[in-house]
Scaffold this motif. Structure first.
Motif, mmCIF file in Angstrom:
data_model
loop_
_atom_site.group_PDB
_atom_site.id
_atom_site.type_symbol
_atom_site.label_atom_id
_atom_site.label_comp_id
_atom_site.label_asym_id
_atom_site.label_seq_id
_atom_site.Cartn_x
_atom_site.Cartn_y
_atom_site.Cartn_z
ATOM 1 N N GLN A 45 0.798 -1.216 0.160
ATOM 2 C CA GLN A 45 0.076 -0.001 0.034
ATOM 3 C C GLN A 45 0.986 1.392 0.049
ATOM 4 O OE1 GLN A 45 -1.915 -2.663 -0.457
ATOM 5 N NE2 GLN A 45 -3.493 -1.253 -0.056
ATOM 6 N N THR A 46 1.337 1.476 -1.168
ATOM 7 C CA THR A 46 2.308 2.783 -1.364
ATOM 8 C C THR A 46 2.109 3.327 -2.633
ATOM 9 O OG1 THR A 46 4.820 2.965 -0.982
ATOM 10 C CG2 THR A 46 3.854 1.034 -2.345
ATOM 11 N N THR A 47 2.956 4.270 -2.928
ATOM 12 C CA THR A 47 3.065 5.078 -4.130
ATOM 13 C C THR A 47 4.192 4.441 -5.028
ATOM 14 O OG1 THR A 47 2.484 7.053 -2.986
ATOM 15 C CG2 THR A 47 3.495 7.353 -5.261
ATOM 16 N N ARG A 48 3.661 4.260 -6.324
ATOM 17 C CA ARG A 48 4.455 3.765 -7.415
ATOM 18 C C ARG A 48 4.615 4.329 -8.497
ATOM 19 N NH1 ARG A 48 6.247 -1.542 -6.329
ATOM 20 N NH2 ARG A 48 5.113 -2.561 -4.404
ATOM 21 N N LEU A 49 5.685 4.404 -9.138
ATOM 22 C CA LEU A 49 5.709 4.841 -10.709
ATOM 23 C C LEU A 49 5.202 3.342 -11.519
ATOM 24 C CD1 LEU A 49 6.541 6.402 -12.985
ATOM 25 C CD2 LEU A 49 8.863 5.363 -13.093
ATOM 26 N N THR A 50 4.065 3.274 -12.069
ATOM 27 C CA THR A 50 3.340 2.391 -12.585
ATOM 28 C C THR A 50 3.779 2.220 -14.101
ATOM 29 O OG1 THR A 50 2.018 2.106 -10.921
ATOM 30 C CG2 THR A 50 1.307 1.322 -13.129
ATOM 31 N N GLN A 51 3.968 3.659 -14.766
ATOM 32 C CA GLN A 51 4.378 3.272 -16.185
ATOM 33 C C GLN A 51 5.079 4.482 -16.640
ATOM 34 O OE1 GLN A 51 0.875 1.539 -19.106
ATOM 35 N NE2 GLN A 51 0.081 3.265 -17.812
ATOM 36 N N LEU A 52 6.223 4.404 -17.250
ATOM 37 C CA LEU A 52 7.021 5.429 -17.956
ATOM 38 C C LEU A 52 7.508 4.676 -19.112
ATOM 39 C CD1 LEU A 52 8.744 8.027 -17.840
ATOM 40 C CD2 LEU A 52 10.343 7.039 -16.268
ATOM 41 N N TRP A 53 6.699 5.048 -20.088
ATOM 42 C CA TRP A 53 7.212 4.478 -21.499
ATOM 43 C C TRP A 53 7.106 5.402 -22.693
ATOM 44 C CZ3 TRP A 53 3.052 4.964 -24.823
ATOM 45 C CH2 TRP A 53 1.687 4.568 -24.355
ATOM 46 N N TYR A 99 8.252 1.206 -2.017
ATOM 47 C CA TYR A 99 8.356 2.859 -1.842
ATOM 48 C C TYR A 99 8.405 3.403 -3.174
ATOM 49 C CZ TYR A 99 13.184 1.519 -1.964
ATOM 50 O OH TYR A 99 14.591 0.848 -2.107
ATOM 51 N N LEU A 100 8.293 4.566 -3.325
ATOM 52 C CA LEU A 100 8.486 5.177 -4.894
ATOM 53 C C LEU A 100 9.733 5.332 -5.336
ATOM 54 C CD1 LEU A 100 7.150 6.829 -7.202
ATOM 55 C CD2 LEU A 100 7.682 8.840 -5.771
ATOM 56 N N PHE A 101 10.195 4.825 -6.420
ATOM 57 C CA PHE A 101 11.397 4.921 -7.020
ATOM 58 C C PHE A 101 11.348 4.703 -8.583
ATOM 59 C CE2 PHE A 101 10.214 0.340 -6.341
ATOM 60 C CZ PHE A 101 10.849 -0.357 -7.443
ATOM 61 N N ILE A 102 12.318 5.192 -9.172
ATOM 62 C CA ILE A 102 12.135 5.153 -10.918
ATOM 63 C C ILE A 102 12.402 3.647 -11.457
ATOM 64 C CG2 ILE A 102 13.051 6.203 -13.084
ATOM 65 C CD1 ILE A 102 11.628 8.000 -11.379
ATOM 66 N N GLY A 103 13.478 2.999 -10.871
ATOM 67 C CA GLY A 103 13.938 1.951 -11.357
ATOM 68 C C GLY A 103 15.116 1.368 -11.224
ATOM 69 N N TYR A 104 15.659 0.262 -10.905
ATOM 70 C CA TYR A 104 16.888 -0.239 -10.572
ATOM 71 C C TYR A 104 17.676 -0.586 -11.648
ATOM 72 C CZ TYR A 104 15.144 -0.342 -5.873
ATOM 73 O OH TYR A 104 14.562 -0.047 -4.489
ATOM 74 N N LEU A 105 18.974 -0.544 -11.762
ATOM 75 C CA LEU A 105 19.712 -0.963 -12.840
ATOM 76 C C LEU A 105 20.817 -1.997 -12.572
ATOM 77 C CD1 LEU A 105 21.103 2.820 -13.812
ATOM 78 C CD2 LEU A 105 19.249 1.391 -14.914
#
Length: 439
Positions: A135-143, A226-232
């Protein structure tokens, strides 16, 4: 209109008694109609129309799902959960004169309680499909999507896998009938809305059929709450889905249908559901499990209009405007590593009732079959006592009342037979209400 479009969820291998830890409720945020009343906040004094004409579209929605069990479970209680979604759609051809290009940014925020846990239901999937994945904030789409012409296109970025593969309409409040069925069954390897992963796909599409193939990162860190853009870094493998679909018109009235078949291969290591690392059944809880080199699965999805009227655009599935439509899904998951080995669903939906042309009635039936190898393991660990787990059955009927163009109410009743595949458990009856608002 608030048409449920869906992408979905997960089943947790570690604890099937706690149901599906994911879900899916992705809604159509963007309405290109010039009628500003399609959203609660209107046209913002003409600003929305101006931006839309420039290629920029803002959208936001709120979904609430409240449910309570009146029979079955360890206790009788109620729980409610919420999702707020906000997104930005950019038509780069309009905005930047970049032919065939588009972008999307979508964020989700979830809060609430899980009825499975609070009431002790033991079901394999969620009575509230919007609950899960933290139950958190997410970046769900970035395309970024690029149309190459002649039916070819590609999409890359942060994507939920079920946004493009096994994309089943969200018909009800039960997770069985909402979102990508593969993710609902095997969500530890197929991550759907609201979780995104690095990935992409290529697609060929024409008015009669299409084919697409993709590649998506397998990385457990994408489930961080938690909110994050994405891991590399941190990837353990690649999910490789593929799908083809056929658009048909049947009968004297030419009623449209969409028929799809797809599959996937995952290169990430996966734990066997029965055997310990010594190659023997893990008769004691906590033993190290045998590691398999990968996993696989497949699915079928049929949608066929039976009566009524429709509209369609070449290269896209037809949209039912009134009448009866049937839906059928069949999904199979790797039996060595999947806690649930197969799922079948069938649904009937009638849109356009007398005097209520935007309301709908839905009746849906689904069953999940617990992997017989996992059932054998549970039986061993229980001292070979009692019946082995088998199949769970879910039935839901609901009425979707389109109160305004931006608000719908969906009361429903659910019946769960042999919850969790336990034949000794009582039938569960759940009363629910799903509410959706487009801002």
């Amino acid at each position: 209109m608030l048409l449920l479009a869906s992408i979905s969820g997960q089943a947790v291998a570690a604890d099937q008694t706690n149901g599906n830890e994911s879900d899916d409720a992705s809604y159509s945020l963007f309405d290109n109609s010039p009628n500003s009343r399609a959203t609660l906040t209107g046209d913002w004094g003409g600003v929305r129309t101006y931006l839309r004409n420039k290629g920029i579209e803002f959208g936001a929605s709120w979904t609430n799902e409240t449910a309570g069990n009146v029979t079955g479970g360890d206790r009788h209680t109620a729980a409610q959960t919420n999702q707020i979604t906000a997104g930005l759609d950019v038509n780069a051809e309009k905005l930047l004169h970049w032919k065939g290009a588009s972008f999307n940014f979508t964020f989700t925020w979830r809060s609430g309680r899980n009825l499975i846990t609070d009431a002790g239901l033991y079901t394999l999937q969620q009575p509230q499909e919007v609950w899960g994945r933290g139950q958190t904030t997410r970046l769900t789409q970035l395309w970024y999507n690029q149309n190459l012409g002649s039916g070819f296109s590609f999409k890359v970025g942060r994507l939920p896998t079920g946004a493009d593969f096994d994309n089943v309409p969200c018909l009800t409040m039960v997770n069985y009938f909402c979102g990508a069925t593969t993710g609902n069954m095997d969500g530890s390897r197929w991550l759907n809305w609201p979780v995104s992963v690095w990935g992409g796909l290529v697609k060929y599409n024409n008015p009669r059929w299409y084919f697409q193939a993709g590649a998506y990162e397998q990385n457990d860190r994408n489930l961080d709450n938690y909110l994050f853009i994405g891991y590399l870094h941190g990837a353990t493998g690649v999910l490789l889905p593929f799908e083809t679909g056929l658009r048909v018109h049947l009968g004297a009235h030419g009623y449209p249908g969409a028929y799809r078949i797809g599959g996937w291969i995952n290169t990430a290591p996966a734990a066997d559901v029965l055997l310990a690392s010594n190659g023997q059944p893990a008769v004691m809880a906590g033993m190290s499990m045998l590691e398999r080199s990968g996993s696989h699965g497949g699915y079928l999805w049929f949608q066929q209009q039976l009566t009524g009227t429709f509209t369609e655009t070449p290269g896209e599935d037809a949209i039912v405007t009134q009448g009866l439509t049937a839906y059928v899904t069949l999904t199979m998951v790797d039996k060595e590593t999947g806690p649930v080995s197969s799922q079948v669903t069938a649904s009937l939906r009638y849109l356009g009732l007398p005097g209520r042309k935007h309301d709908a009635v839905t009746l849906a039936f689904g069953t999940n079959h617990v992997n017989s190898r996992l059932a054998t393991l549970d039986w061993y660990q229980a001292g070979k006592k009692g019946p082995r787990r088998d199949s769970e059955f879910a039935i839901e009927t609901d009425y979707t009342a389109q109160v305004t163009k931006w608000l719908y109410l969906e009361p429903n009743i659910q019946f769960w037979v042999d919850p969790g595949g336990y034949t000794q458990k009582s039938m569960i009856t759940v009363l629910g209400l799903k509410t959706g608002v487009t801002f």
